[in-house]
Each structure stands twice: as structure tokens, then as C-alpha cells.
Design a protein around this motif. Structure first.
Motif, PDB file in Angstrom:
ATOM      1  N   ALA A 267       0.852  -1.189   0.000  1.00  0.00           N
ATOM      2  CA  ALA A 267       0.000   0.000   0.000  1.00  0.00           C
ATOM      3  C   ALA A 267       0.887   1.238   0.000  1.00  0.00           C
ATOM      4  N   SER A 268       0.648   2.135  -0.954  1.00  0.00           N
ATOM      5  CA  SER A 268       1.388   3.398  -1.038  1.00  0.00           C
ATOM      6  C   SER A 268       0.616   4.469  -0.279  1.00  0.00           C
ATOM      7  N   LEU A 269       1.216   4.959   0.803  1.00  0.00           N
ATOM      8  CA  LEU A 269       0.580   5.948   1.661  1.00  0.00           C
ATOM      9  C   LEU A 269       1.302   7.289   1.533  1.00  0.00           C
ATOM     10  N   PRO A 270       0.651   8.372   1.923  1.00  0.00           N
ATOM     11  CA  PRO A 270       1.302   9.691   1.857  1.00  0.00           C
ATOM     12  C   PRO A 270       2.466   9.784   2.838  1.00  0.00           C
ATOM     13  N   PRO A 271       3.370  10.730   2.619  1.00  0.00           N
ATOM     14  CA  PRO A 271       4.453  10.932   3.593  1.00  0.00           C
ATOM     15  C   PRO A 271       3.920  11.500   4.903  1.00  0.00           C
ATOM     16  N   ARG A 272       4.748  11.433   5.933  1.00  0.00           N
ATOM     17  CA  ARG A 272       4.426  11.945   7.274  1.00  0.00           C
ATOM     18  C   ARG A 272       3.220  11.231   7.887  1.00  0.00           C
ATOM     19  N   VAL A 273       3.045   9.973   7.513  1.00  0.00           N
ATOM     20  CA  VAL A 273       1.948   9.190   8.072  1.00  0.00           C
ATOM     21  C   VAL A 273       2.296   8.781   9.504  1.00  0.00           C
ATOM     22  N   HIS A 274       1.281   8.626  10.344  1.00  0.00           N
ATOM     23  CA  HIS A 274       1.518   8.232  11.729  1.00  0.00           C
ATOM     24  C   HIS A 274       0.319   7.420  12.220  1.00  0.00           C
ATOM     25  N   SER A 275       0.501   6.775  13.359  1.00  0.00           N
ATOM     26  CA  SER A 275      -0.558   5.988  14.008  1.00  0.00           C
ATOM     27  C   SER A 275      -1.161   4.952  13.060  1.00  0.00           C
ATOM     28  N   VAL A 276      -0.304   4.186  12.396  1.00  0.00           N
ATOM     29  CA  VAL A 276      -0.742   3.200  11.412  1.00  0.00           C
ATOM     30  C   VAL A 276      -1.142   1.907  12.124  1.00  0.00           C
ATOM     31  N   TYR A 277      -2.280   1.336  11.722  1.00  0.00           N
ATOM     32  CA  TYR A 277      -2.672   0.030  12.247  1.00  0.00           C
ATOM     33  C   TYR A 277      -3.272  -0.813  11.117  1.00  0.00           C
ATOM     34  N   TYR A 278      -3.227  -2.130  11.328  1.00  0.00           N
ATOM     35  CA  TYR A 278      -3.701  -3.104  10.331  1.00  0.00           C
ATOM     36  C   TYR A 278      -4.315  -4.264  11.099  1.00  0.00           C
ATOM     37  N   ARG A 279      -5.623  -4.490  10.922  1.00  0.00           N
ATOM     38  CA  ARG A 279      -6.299  -5.515  11.701  1.00  0.00           C
ATOM     39  C   ARG A 279      -7.435  -6.138  10.888  1.00  0.00           C
ATOM     40  N   ASP A 280      -7.913  -7.287  11.378  1.00  0.00           N
ATOM     41  CA  ASP A 280      -9.075  -7.947  10.793  1.00  0.00           C
ATOM     42  C   ASP A 280     -10.079  -8.256  11.896  1.00  0.00           C
ATOM     43  N   GLU A 281     -11.012  -9.193  11.624  1.00  0.00           N
ATOM     44  CA  GLU A 281     -12.051  -9.483  12.614  1.00  0.00           C
ATOM     45  C   GLU A 281     -11.483 -10.065  13.904  1.00  0.00           C
ATOM     46  N   ILE A 282     -10.363 -10.784  13.802  1.00  0.00           N
ATOM     47  CA  ILE A 282      -9.782 -11.414  14.988  1.00  0.00           C
ATOM     48  C   ILE A 282      -9.067 -10.385  15.853  1.00  0.00           C
ATOM     49  N   GLY A 283      -8.384  -9.443  15.220  1.00  0.00           N
ATOM     50  CA  GLY A 283      -7.646  -8.431  15.958  1.00  0.00           C
ATOM     51  C   GLY A 283      -6.496  -7.884  15.150  1.00  0.00           C
ATOM     52  N   ASN A 284      -5.529  -7.312  15.830  1.00  0.00           N
ATOM     53  CA  ASN A 284      -4.393  -6.692  15.168  1.00  0.00           C
ATOM     54  C   ASN A 284      -3.522  -7.744  14.481  1.00  0.00           C
ATOM     55  N   ILE A 285      -3.028  -7.400  13.288  1.00  0.00           N
ATOM     56  CA  ILE A 285      -2.131  -8.281  12.536  1.00  0.00           C
ATOM     57  C   ILE A 285      -0.742  -7.651  12.568  1.00  0.00           C
TER      58      ILE A 285
END
Length: 469
Positions: free
Chosen positions: A287-305
Motif C-alpha cells: 500500500a502506497s501511503l502519503p508521507p508523514r503518516v503516523h498511528s498506522v494500524y492493520y487488523r481484521d475481525e480477529i484483531g491486530n495483525i
């Protein structure tokens, strides 16, 4: 009664005259243009088919021509995701390109449901003049897996159907089609002489002096193990806070749209040699995100990955994510990506006093097709007169969202588009009016609540509720 019949007859005659006029106009426009040379290059290296078309056109009529028509067969009409065109100006090292407007149109003499796009030229093409146009159009869901089910140890084979001859409303003096394949493994292909296959390129042509609407169907059966990553539905919520933050939340419903997996899945075999024992699967997405990104998270139904990696610099940020399991044909995954951004990088003020958000349209995941994209821009409470400037046709409407400490709710501008590809990633703007006095609403509400609570406590302590004197 007789007068009514006469009026109906006159209206019918007028409609026939108008139809005849436009038919003759379209026919004469087609007759005054011929294509001197057409070269088409079809890239099948991924599940998103890109076609690069170079046309050298000449005006052989007597009147100037201001537009050029592109024709697509009905089988490709629903698969078209994007059509772009540009004109080449100058020669060789001094050559430059100018963007041209492309819009869907209709011609009254369209055969068999042919779909048309009109390319508007910068300057009308006078009699005897030539112009070179470069066209890019993108097809989705145009590779058909065959066989439709494969095991973990098998490679994925697909059918690609098209024409050796370029469908066009114009006479083409010379044309050639090149098809780039992902590998050298090609099971079979239709021959329309002259046809040549060498390395990873299949060549049809050159063909000379073909009349308008010439068509010669071909089928190519080839190996394609690229990730068939399709996002069935993507909801992007962009929430604006005038206190300095932009919060992005993206909900994904991902599917592997290739040949369905059959049999059992062996993780031992997959981990030993994933490139062979699972060649058509994929387990990473970028995934290409903008610069100066912060507080990134990635999760599904079970919880954080935790299987994700974030790389940032001053120009861009890249988030490499890995689902909980590799995806084979027909398998699905649902997950959420969220992150914050500094508001000052995306919120500006226009000369007329309006504020506007400048953000990217499309899906940040590389090499994915989005069947349905929904972008919800949540404006601060008190915002009025929202409007969007999007470079593509979209459906839009307004909603209202209630969050913490909201009184009247926040206006939400909803944008929807189907069949979205990576080339749709371009900036779009959302304009709205906002009075700074509304920023005091929440602090005043909190202050009022604390003040009333304090006064209630003081009153409670001062009141004597005992029954004794």
C-alpha cells in the motif's frame, strides 16, 4: 382529430430528418478520416490488461475534423476501466505530448452494439494534414481462467480474447498488433497470417488496407501466475479535524479472482517452495501511503495483525501487509487499515474563502482492481455547501454522521465509483465553507458540563437534607 394527426405526422417527419442529418454527419466524418498506420501493444503481464494504441491519422476530406472516434466491441465495453489519449507534438528529441479530452459518445450507425469514445483534438485537422495520437485503455476481468479449478501444484492458465485487426470506424492502411505475455509458456493461439511468436511476444500483422469495422477474433491460451487481487468493496473514510489531524480508515473485502483452488492446502509444501507449490497465490500486498503518516494500524475481525512493515521517507510511505494466510483462487480476506496525517498537508483555502481538501482518489494497494469504491469525506461539524471536484465520473450524495460531542451532526460527502484501477489514483478536491466560531462548540460544551457538575456538587454540599434540627 385531423389537425392532431397532421401534427404527429409533421413531428415524425422532423425526427426522421434530424436522424438522417446526424447519420450523414457521422458517416461523412468517418469517411473524411483514414488511419495511415496503427500500432497496438497489449500487455498481459498482470490481471489488469493495458493496451497502448498509436494512431497516425490523416484528413482526406475537404472540411476540417475536430474529433477522432475510438470503437470497442461489446465484449470489451463492460471491461473498460479507463481511456486516455494524448497528441504527439514535434519530432524525435523535441517531441512533447498534450493531453486530449476523451468522452463516451454514440454514433447512429453503430454495428452490433459497438461502443464509442470521442477524442477531441486541440486544433481541427485540416484537409491533407496528419496527426499522431497515443491512446491508453485498460481492461479488467478480461482474462478468463481455464481450467477454472487448479490444485496447489498447478500453474494458472487463462484465455484472452480479442481481434487480430483493430476495430475502427475508419479505413486503416497498415496495422500491427503486439501481445506481451507474462512468460514464454503459451499453450495455443489463433493464427491470422502473418503471425509470429518469439520469446514473450506474439505479433499479428502487418495487415494492409483493411476497411472500416474489420474484425478477426483470436484466442490466446497462456500462463499467468500474477496475483489476481480484486477488492470487491473498498470503503475509505476521510475524517477532517480542524484541530490538526486527518484520520483515514479503509475497509477492504479482498478476493483472489483467479482459478479456484481445489484439493487440500499444504502449508509445509508452500513454505518449502512457494514459487512452485503455490505459484498462482499471493501473500503480500503493498500500500502506497502519503508521507508523514503516523498511528498506522492493520487488523481484521480477529484483531491486530503484526505481519506488516512500514517504510517512510519525506516523499512517500509504503506499508507492506501480509494477510493471516496466503490467498489462493476463490479465497477471501477482510481487513482494515487506518492511519493519521497532518492536516496542514492536505487542507487549504481557496481565493473565494472556501476551504478545500486535496486528497488522492482510488485504492492505495498496488496492482489491484476495485469493483466498488466508496469514499466518505467527513467534514467538521458546522460545515456547509460541500462540493467535490473529481477528474472521473462518480456518483455522489450527502449523509450525516454523529460522533462524540456532536450536536447537529457532521456532513459526509459520499463518492462512489465502480471498476477502479491504479491509474485512477489522482488528486481530487472537496470544497466547503466553515466558520471558525464552530471550533469553540466542543470546548464550550465541555466547559459547560464541568461547570454544571461543579455547581451541582456545591449545591449538594450546601443543602442540609437531614430530618434533625
Amino acid at each position: 382529430m385531423a389537425r392532431s394527426t397532421a401534427m404527429k405526422a409533421a413531428g415524425l417527419i422532423l425526427a426522421l430528418l434530424i436522424f438522417t442529418f446526424f447519420s450523414l454527419a457521422a458517416s461523412s466524418s468517418n469517411n473524411q478520416i483514414q488511419i495511415l498506420n496503427a500500432e497496438r501493444r497489449i500487455d498481459l503481464s498482470s490481471h489488469i490488461v493495458k493496451v497502448f494504441l498509436t494512431l497516425k491519422v490523416e484528413n482526406v476530406g475537404t472540411s476540417p475534423a475536430s474529433e477522432i472516434f475510438l470503437a470497442f466491441p461489446p465484449s470489451q465495453a463492460d471491461q473498460l476501466a479507463l481511456v486516455k489519449a494524448q497528441a504527439a507534438i514535434g519530432k524525435k528529441k523535441k517531441k512533447s505530448y498534450v493531453h486530449l479530452d476523451v468522452n463516451p459518445t454514440q454514433l447512429p450507425d453503430a454495428p452490433n452494439g459497438t461502443k464509442y469514445f470521442s477524442i477531441s483534438l486541440l486544433n481541427p485537422l485540416s484537409s491533407g494534414e496528419t496527426a499522431t495520437l497515443e491512446v491508453l485503455y485498460i481492461l479488467t476481468h478480461s482474462l478468463e481462467p481455464f481450467p477454472t479449478e487448479i490444485s496447489q501444484l498447478e500453474s494458472q492458465l487463462v484465455y484472452f480474447r480479442d481481434s487480430a485487426l483493430i476495430l475502427s470506424p475508419y479505413h486503416i492502411k497498415q496495422q500491427t498488433t503486439f501481445i506481451k505475455t507474462p512468460s514464454t509458456k503459451v499453450e495455443s493461439f489463433t493464427r491470422v497470417e502473418p503471425t509470429k511468436f518469439a520469446g514473450r511476444e506474439l505479433k499479428y500483422g502487418p495487415y494492409e488496407d483493411r476497411p472500416p469495422y474489420s474484425f478477426s477474433p483470436v484466442i490466446v491460451h497462456l500462463e499467468n501466475n500474477s496475483p489476481f487481487a480484486v477488492v470487491e468493496e473498498l470503503l475509505r473514510e476521510v475524517e477532517i479535524s480542524h484541530w490538526g489531524n486527518l484520520q483515514i480508515t479503509e475497509h477492504y473485502k479482498l478476493v483472489h479472482a483467479g482459478a479456484r483452488h481445489k484439493g487440500v492446502f499444504s502449508r509445509v509444501d508452500y513454505q518449502s517452495r512457494a514459487s512452485v507449490k503455490g505459484a498462482s497465490s499471493f501473500k503480500h500486498l503493498l500500500a502506497s501511503l502519503p508521507p508523514r503518516v503516523h498511528s498506522v494500524y492493520y487488523r481484521d475481525e480477529i484483531g491486530n495483525i503484526s505481519s506488516s512493515h512500514l517504510r517512510t521517507d519525506y516523499r512517500k510511505s509504503e506499508l507492506e501487509i501480509e494477510p493471516r494466510y496466503p490467498l489462493f483462487g476463490g479465497w477471501k480476506a477482510t481487513f482494515v487499515i487506518g492511519y493519521g496525517l497532518p492536516l496542514e498537508d492536505f487542507l487549504f483555502e481557496s481565493p473565494d474563502g472556501k476551504r478545500y481538501l486535496n486528497f488522492s482518489f482510488g485504492c492505495p494497494l498496488a496492482q489491484t482492481v476495485v469493483n466498488k469504491l466508496t469514499i466518505k469525506v467527513v467534514l467538521p461539524e458546522g460545515s456547509k455547501d460541500p462540493s467535490a471536484a473529481v477528474p472521473y465520473p462518480v456518483e455522489q450524495h450527502l449523509e450525516t454522521k454523529y460522533s462524540y460531542l456532536d450536536v447537529v451532526g457532521r456532513t459526509v460527502l459520499v463518492l462512489e465509483k465502480k471498476n477502479v484501477v491504479p491509474e485512477h489514483i489522482t488528486p481530487f478536491q472537496v470544497y466547503y465553507t466553515f466558520k471558525p466560531i464552530f471550533m469553540l462548540a466542543e470546548p464550550l460544551m465541555l466547559a459547560s458540563v464541568y461547570f454544571l457538575f461543579f455547581m451541582a456538587c456545591v449545591a449538594y454540599l450546601q443543602i442540609d437534607i437531614s430530618i434533625r434540627k
